[in-house]
Design a protein around this motif. Structure first.
Motif, PDB file in Angstrom:
ATOM      1  N   ILE A   1      41.941  66.295  77.391  1.00 39.27           N
ATOM      2  CA  ILE A   1      40.575  66.518  76.922  1.00 39.27           C
ATOM      3  C   ILE A   1      40.475  65.934  75.519  1.00 39.27           C
ATOM      4  O   ILE A   1      41.353  66.152  74.686  1.00 39.27           O
ATOM      5  N   CYS A   2      39.425  65.178  75.270  1.00 37.68           N
ATOM      6  CA  CYS A   2      39.270  64.553  73.960  1.00 37.68           C
ATOM      7  C   CYS A   2      39.030  65.617  72.885  1.00 37.68           C
ATOM      8  O   CYS A   2      38.120  66.439  73.008  1.00 37.68           O
ATOM      9  N   PRO A   3      39.854  65.604  71.795  1.00 38.70           N
ATOM     10  CA  PRO A   3      39.670  66.602  70.728  1.00 38.70           C
ATOM     11  C   PRO A   3      38.435  66.305  69.871  1.00 38.70           C
ATOM     12  O   PRO A   3      38.012  67.142  69.083  1.00 38.70           O
ATOM     13  N   TYR A   4      37.873  65.107  70.006  1.00 42.29           N
ATOM     14  CA  TYR A   4      36.721  64.737  69.169  1.00 42.29           C
ATOM     15  C   TYR A   4      35.392  65.073  69.821  1.00 42.29           C
ATOM     16  O   TYR A   4      34.459  65.512  69.167  1.00 42.29           O
ATOM     17  N   CYS A   5      35.320  64.852  71.145  1.00 35.64           N
ATOM     18  CA  CYS A   5      34.014  65.052  71.783  1.00 35.64           C
ATOM     19  C   CYS A   5      34.101  65.902  73.064  1.00 35.64           C
ATOM     20  O   CYS A   5      33.127  66.034  73.799  1.00 35.64           O
ATOM     21  N   ASP A   6      35.305  66.463  73.329  1.00 40.81           N
ATOM     22  CA  ASP A   6      35.506  67.329  74.499  1.00 40.81           C
ATOM     23  C   ASP A   6      35.345  66.626  75.845  1.00 40.81           C
ATOM     24  O   ASP A   6      35.201  67.284  76.877  1.00 40.81           O
TER      25      ASP A   6
ATOM     26  N   LYS B   1      43.372  58.060  75.459  1.00 40.26           N
ATOM     27  CA  LYS B   1      42.236  57.364  74.849  1.00 40.26           C
ATOM     28  C   LYS B   1      40.971  57.868  75.527  1.00 40.26           C
ATOM     29  O   LYS B   1      40.851  57.863  76.749  1.00 40.26           O
ATOM     30  N   CYS B   2      40.031  58.318  74.716  1.00 38.59           N
ATOM     31  CA  CYS B   2      38.781  58.836  75.246  1.00 38.59           C
ATOM     32  C   CYS B   2      37.878  57.679  75.683  1.00 38.59           C
ATOM     33  O   CYS B   2      37.660  56.737  74.937  1.00 38.59           O
ATOM     34  N   LEU B   3      37.404  57.769  76.900  1.00 36.34           N
ATOM     35  CA  LEU B   3      36.554  56.690  77.409  1.00 36.34           C
ATOM     36  C   LEU B   3      35.101  56.859  76.964  1.00 36.34           C
ATOM     37  O   LEU B   3      34.274  55.981  77.142  1.00 36.34           O
TER      38      LEU B   3
HETATM   39 ZN   LIG Z   1      35.941  61.577  72.944  1.00 32.61          ZN
END
Ligand SMILES: [Zn+2]
Length: 113
Positions: free
Chosen positions: A88-93, A72-74
């Motif tokens: 690593i978040c695939p949406y916002c790196d 889960k991206c914080l």
């Molecule tokens: Zn993210």
């Protein structure tokens, strides 16, 4: 080998369930196992064979359902599957990723008589 104590823990759960249902034989045990649980499936299967000898679960199988790692991206709050341990978040790196799945280690069902 910590798989040995894990196998003993699973056996305890299995034998308790057996008593509760007034059954006498365990055929198989279904287990959710997260990729980050730190448990080696092969060695768990090996230990299972060893700890069940002479018990109601002797000769039974463990069926392992592998649970993927989920992050889960914080930063953007999205959840996603983590592949190859790349946190690593695939949406916002973002690198601020929390692990929310993949540490499971639990018996989900059993086949008993
Ligand atoms: Zn993210």
């Amino acid at each position: 080998m910590h798989e040995m104590s894990i196998a003993e823990g699973i056996l305890d759960v299995a034998l308790d369930t057996l008593r509760q249902h007034d059954a006498s034989v365990i055929h198989s045990v279904q287990l959710d196992l997260g990729l980050m649980s730190g448990v080696e499936p092969d060695s768990l299967l090996f230990c299972w064979e060893a700890v069940t000898k002479g018990t109601a679960a002797e000769g039974s199988r463990i069926e392992i359902n592998t649970i993927p790692i989920e992050g889960k991206c914080l930063d953007c709050d999205k959840t996603f599957p983590v592949e190859n341990y790349k946190f690593i978040c695939p949406y916002c790196d973002s690198h601020f990723v929390q692990t929310i799945g993949g540490r499971e280690l639990q018996v989900t069902s059993m086949d008993i008589d």
